[in-house]
Design a protein around this motif. Structure first.
Motif, PDB file in Angstrom:
ATOM      1  N   ARG A   1       1.067  -1.208   0.125  1.00  0.00           N
ATOM      2  CA  ARG A   1       0.031  -0.058  -0.042  1.00  0.00           C
ATOM      3  C   ARG A   1       0.814   1.139  -0.035  1.00  0.00           C
ATOM      4  NH1 ARG A   1      -5.426   0.951   1.019  1.00  0.00           N
ATOM      5  NH2 ARG A   1      -5.586  -0.761  -0.392  1.00  0.00           N
TER       6      ARG A   1
ATOM      7  N   PHE B   1      -5.989   6.426   7.101  1.00  0.00           N
ATOM      8  CA  PHE B   1      -6.951   5.154   6.908  1.00  0.00           C
ATOM      9  C   PHE B   1      -6.455   4.766   5.403  1.00  0.00           C
ATOM     10  CE2 PHE B   1      -9.076   7.159  10.494  1.00  0.00           C
ATOM     11  CZ  PHE B   1      -9.916   6.109  11.004  1.00  0.00           C
ATOM     12  N   ALA B   2      -5.667   5.661   4.628  1.00  0.00           N
ATOM     13  CA  ALA B   2      -5.298   5.144   3.366  1.00  0.00           C
ATOM     14  C   ALA B   2      -4.256   3.856   3.585  1.00  0.00           C
ATOM     15  CB  ALA B   2      -4.466   5.986   2.692  1.00  0.00           C
TER      16      ALA B   2
ATOM     17  N   SER C   1      -4.475   2.292   6.726  1.00  0.00           N
ATOM     18  CA  SER C   1      -5.241   1.087   7.710  1.00  0.00           C
ATOM     19  C   SER C   1      -6.188   0.465   7.068  1.00  0.00           C
ATOM     20  CB  SER C   1      -5.733   2.123   8.780  1.00  0.00           C
ATOM     21  OG  SER C   1      -4.917   2.673   9.838  1.00  0.00           O
ATOM     22  N   GLN C   2      -6.508   0.899   5.725  1.00  0.00           N
ATOM     23  CA  GLN C   2      -7.615   0.046   5.028  1.00  0.00           C
ATOM     24  C   GLN C   2      -7.367  -1.272   4.653  1.00  0.00           C
ATOM     25  OE1 GLN C   2      -7.570  -0.670   1.537  1.00  0.00           O
ATOM     26  NE2 GLN C   2      -9.698  -1.439   1.506  1.00  0.00           N
TER      27      GLN C   2
ATOM     28  N   TYR D   1      -8.113  -3.112   8.008  1.00  0.00           N
ATOM     29  CA  TYR D   1      -9.533  -3.361   8.006  1.00  0.00           C
ATOM     30  C   TYR D   1     -10.040  -4.393   6.868  1.00  0.00           C
ATOM     31  CZ  TYR D   1     -10.865   0.858  10.764  1.00  0.00           C
ATOM     32  OH  TYR D   1     -10.832   1.770  11.734  1.00  0.00           O
ATOM     33  N   GLN D   2      -9.488  -4.306   5.843  1.00  0.00           N
ATOM     34  CA  GLN D   2     -10.047  -5.396   4.883  1.00  0.00           C
ATOM     35  C   GLN D   2      -9.539  -6.857   5.417  1.00  0.00           C
ATOM     36  OE1 GLN D   2      -8.194  -5.041   1.293  1.00  0.00           O
ATOM     37  NE2 GLN D   2      -9.718  -6.254   0.006  1.00  0.00           N
TER      38      GLN D   2
ATOM     39  N   MET E   1     -15.456  -1.041   7.522  1.00  0.00           N
ATOM     40  CA  MET E   1     -15.042   0.156   7.969  1.00  0.00           C
ATOM     41  C   MET E   1     -16.134   1.288   7.947  1.00  0.00           C
ATOM     42  SD  MET E   1     -11.457   1.147   5.530  1.00  0.00           S
ATOM     43  CE  MET E   1     -11.116   2.759   6.346  1.00  0.00           C
TER      44      MET E   1
END
Length: 473
Positions: free
Chosen positions: A197, A290-291, A293-294, A297-298, A304
């Motif tokens: 990421r 959050f870019a 952290s996503q 989350y996934q 989310m």
């Protein structure tokens, strides 16, 4: 926790609603001295108003404020700046004797008394003494950054039903243990996902908010009261000068989850594992986390929350309003910086007769240039651009002369410098937005008891993220 903080019946009612299935509207902030920067209060107001609107629409919702008591960067929170009589007054506590301890466990110490006395010396009137009593009850030498912040926010926001959450609470760690275990069990896969990421973000022109390396993990360990980074290499995990196998560390997480805490990327996911979060309100930089952290989350949570920007305010007192009107300025002019601001002020610091003379000269220049345009157009249209550039240079020189004339008139009185300093301190302190650099409490004194409610009304979901310029008494 909320009862020990001093919460009222509205918060207790919201806790029952949460237990009965209400969704959570969440925001949060570090536990800064005297509430930290003003935007911490604005986050709480945004969450409160959003939860109220959701509930009115038929979706039961409660506002929750996550206090970042596990954060160990005390230097970021041990100071605040008050705007008082046009000046900036910095209130600072000394650094703690022991570093890397969570903020929620660092006592304020006897030095807090001197700061309270400094505040007392600046306050007048019944509302000032009422605020001082609140601060003295919240900020004692025995209180920590966490407990003092919690008490202050409880006193100010419990009538609005705000629920405060302290992640240092051992029972929350016990509930969050599955997430902590997953962060270790799937460390290699999660770390590779984060590294990928980061590459994607950099390729797209964005800088990752949290540095991730091949040795990174998502956890800290509490060792002897300190918060130690856990790193990974060659199948081993290291922290506090020790190296342990994954199985041993997993056993310890299961046995004593309160000895571990998530890092900045895992923290929001842990929050949303604990809470039925429907929306999170944050600042621009915070939302940018959050870019990264996503990815977590996934892989770990499968859902989310909606992410929305908090409301923001610039509060303008009567003296600032008078100065702005005197020089024909807007609040935004102060954000251009001191040189540009004073230049604008000098330009308007002229007697009416001289002002009319400058305006008349500019009008004559425009008419003359327009006449030249018309006369030359038929002769050689290619010269039009040259004429336009000449007009721009002439106008610039006239405006420069106007500003210099205004400066010359002010040279003996120095009023403009004083007015500019006042506006800069209030509207652009330390070359930053008021909400990021100033404490909200002096403004709360001006707003009065109903002031929080008035600001809350502006923080509606339809205009989320808007910056409001608000005149205060």
């Amino acid at each position: 926790d909320n009862l020990s903080f001093g919460s009222g019946p509205e918060t207790e009612n919201n806790l029952r609603r949460l237990e009965n299935g209400a969704v959570a509207v969440v925001s949060g902030q570090q536990v800064g001295l005297f509430g930290g920067p003003a935007y911490a209060f604005y986050k709480a107001l945004t969450a409160i108003e959003s939860a109220r609107e959701l509930s009115l629409s038929g979706v039961e919702a409660v506002p929750i404020f996550w206090m970042a008591t596990e954060d160990h960067d005390i230097d970021e929170i041990r100071h605040t700046t008050w705007f008082y009589e046009g000046k900036l007054h910095k209130l600072v506590l000394p650094p703690p004797a022991e570093e890397a301890r969570p903020a929620g466990r660092v006592p304020l110490g006897v030095e807090i008394e001197a700061l309270l006395q400094e505040i007392e010396d600046s306050l007048t009137g019944p509302s000032g003494f009422e605020l001082l009593e609140i601060l003295r009850s919240c900020y004692t030498p025995q209180d920590t950054y966490g407990s003092s912040f919690a008490k202050l926010f409880s006193k100010l926001f419990s009538p609005h039903g705000l629920i405060l959450l302290d992640p240092l609470n051992p029972s929350l760690h016990a509930i969050a243990a599955p997430v902590l275990r997953q962060a270790l069990e799937q460390r290699d896969e999660l770390n590779e996902g984060l590294l990928q990421r980061d590459r994607e973000l950099e390729k797209a022109g964005y800088a990752p908010q949290v540095k991730v390396t091949s040795k990174s993990t998502l956890l800290f360990a509490f060792e002897d009261g300190k918060r130690e980074v856990i790193s990974a290499a060659n199948g081993k995990f290291s922290f506090g000068g020790k190296s342990v196998a994954r199985t041993e560390l997993l056993e310890r997480v299961s046995a004593e989850p309160e000895s571990f805490s998530p890092n900045a990327l895992l923290r929001p996911l842990t929050q949303d594992f604990l809470l039925p979060t429907v929306v999170y309100y944050g600042g621009p930089a915070e939302i940018a986390y959050f870019a990264q952290s996503q990815v977590l989350y996934q892989k770990l949570l499968g859902r989310m929350p909606v992410l929305l920007p908090r409301a923001d305010y610039t509060l303008v007192d009567p003296k600032a309003v008078r100065i702005l009107e005197k020089y024909g300025l807007k609040v935004e002019d102060a954000w251009l910086g001191p040189q540009a601001l004073q230049k604008k002020m000098y330009s308007t610091n002229l007697p009416k007769k001289l002002t009319r003379s400058f305006e008349g000269s500019l009008g004559q220049i425009e008419k003359s240039i327009a006449s030249l345009h018309k006369s030359i157009r038929d002769v050689d249209p290619t010269i039009q651009g040259t004429i336009a550039r000449a007009e721009k240079r002439i106008k610039y020189q006239v405006e420069k002369l106007r500003a210099k004339t205004g400066a010359a008139l002010d040279r003996h009185e120095k009023i403009i410098g004083q007015h500019a300093e006042f506006l800069e301190n209030l509207l652009y302190p330390h070359k930053g937005l008021q909400s990021r650099d100033l404490s909200f409490l002096p403004f709360l004194l001006r707003l009065g008891s109903g002031g929080l409610g008035e600001l809350q009304k502006l923080a509606c979901a339809k205009t989320t993220g808007q910056h409001y310029i608000v005149s205060i008494p």
